[in-house]
Design an enzyme around this catalytic site. Structure first.
Site, PDB file in Angstrom:
ATOM      1  N   CYS A  30      16.241   3.239  25.473  1.00 17.06           N
ATOM      2  CA  CYS A  30      17.476   3.990  25.748  1.00 17.06           C
ATOM      3  C   CYS A  30      18.583   3.539  24.796  1.00 17.06           C
ATOM      4  O   CYS A  30      19.322   4.359  24.250  1.00 17.06           O
ATOM      5  CB  CYS A  30      17.909   3.789  27.191  1.00 17.06           C
ATOM      6  SG  CYS A  30      16.673   4.326  28.393  1.00 17.06           S
TER       7      CYS A  30
ATOM      8  N   CYS B 280      17.195   0.606  29.255  1.00 19.52           N
ATOM      9  CA  CYS B 280      16.070  -0.078  28.622  1.00 19.52           C
ATOM     10  C   CYS B 280      16.262  -0.123  27.096  1.00 19.52           C
ATOM     11  O   CYS B 280      17.159   0.517  26.555  1.00 19.52           O
ATOM     12  CB  CYS B 280      14.764   0.631  28.950  1.00 19.52           C
ATOM     13  SG  CYS B 280      14.641   2.296  28.255  1.00 19.52           S
TER      14      CYS B 280
END
Length: 77
Positions: free
Chosen positions: A13, A10
């Protein structure tokens, strides 16, 4: 030193990985930065929410993007 970024890929991340790379570069330390997307490995660390950052096997943060300063502090511990 091994820094692992736990997450599914994501945006948060990816940002966590960028912050870790920046901290390592600014400190001039040798570190392997690895992205871990395997959910079983993530659960193996006891992490239920991502992103998470692990340094040499110790979970330092989960569920938020750490600051570069936080990462630098954990690297020196």
């Amino acid at each position: 030193m091994k820094i692992e970024i736990l997450g599914s890929g994501c945006a948060k991340c990816k940002k966590t990985k960028e912050m870790a790379e920046k901290a390592v570069k600014e400190m001039g330390v040798e570190a392997e930065i690895v992205k871990v997307e395997d959910f079983d490995k993530i659960l193996g660390y006891g992490v239920m929410i991502t992103p998470a950052l692990v340094i040499d096997g110790d979970v330092k943060v989960a569920g938020k993007v750490p600051s570069v300063e936080d990462i630098k502090k954990w690297i020196t511990e």
